[in-house]
Write a protein that holds these residues in place. Sequence first.
Motif: not given
Ligand code: MG
Length: 404
Positions: A20, A35, A185, A223-224
């Motif tokens: 990200d 992202d 995320g 996720d990030n």
């Molecule tokens: Mg993502």
Amino acid sequence: MRFATGRATDQGRIRTNNEDAFLVDDERSLFAVADGMGGHRGGEVASHTAVEALRAAFASGRPVDTAIAAANSAVFTRGESDPDLAGMGTTLTAVAVAGPGELIVGHVGDSRAYLLRGGTLERLTDDHSLVEELVREGRLTPEQAESHPQRSIVTRALGVDADVEVDVYRVPVGDGDRLVLCSDGLTVMVRERDVERIARTETDPQRAAESLVAAANDAGGEDNITVVVVDVLDADAPDTATPDTATPDTATPDTATPDTTTPDTGRGEGRSWGRAVRNAVLVLLPLVLIVAVAAGALGWYARRSYYVGTDRNEVVIYKGVPGGVLGWDPTVERRTGIALTDLSPLDQDRVATNGSRGALTTVEAYVATLRESTTTTTTTTTTTTTGPAGDGPAVREDPPLPPP
Ligand code: MG
């Protein structure tokens, strides 16, 4: 217009890097979240290239939507020129001032912009994702979409084609309004009503951004996670845009904000030993029961869920949970014979991060789409690049759509 801003980004609990990026340019009142996706370092390069190109184009006087188009060109050109970065892409959701009392949001992908007004959160952007398109067509319910194994497949992204279609929203705002920009995320891990509650409760924008990131991590951090919070302090204040000299706040993975929110665990003390022991037993006994039940439930979950991952270069279906839960390590359930390197960069990314999970039938359906994509990639590559800009899925042509 005058704003107060907050920002936080974190790689989450599963990923090993942060793909990200964000932009908080207080000087020019330009804010964005990106992202990135793609193999190797592709995702990281894509998101940072996009954010920097957006900033440069906006600083040279371009409006947000054409600045996003310029960011698309920058990512696309860079991906074309470096084989290691081929096929990389990124989402980009950006906010700037359109005029007195009005903001403009430019948007591509499945990051989101929300408006919090009077304590109510309203989503401003449509996701360009496979599952959300199915929801819009009435083929999936929003509930099915939330847990759909293909929910992170984007259908529109920067850097995939020479041109990109940019969604533009004009948003009239007043004092006290708050914008929340975020990568998926956040929204994959935290329900919207909880995003609303946190955004409403934390009045300080920096604390709000940090609390939202912490909530996503508390929910698993798969996720990030990136959040930019923009509070409108004075919607009528004159524009303060200045020539291109400012040094905006752009995020890089090595400056990612660590998780700093810690819950208050303070607890009162018993008055005497006897009472303390009795209280301890009364409190601990139900706790022990709860922990036992939770452990049992976790074990059940760990052993009946499946996910798609890799073993050396082969795509395999694992039984269990990535990383294991309480000593239940995942085991190989089925080998697929599909080579990871035969997949598109986006699918590789998804498989490598164990993005597809659920019941065995669900992950089998996902593997079937992977298998189909490897057999059709060679024949469809030319048609995907000649389609109208922004119309085709960024991942592959029309993947079959199993019910979740
Ligand atoms: Mg993502």
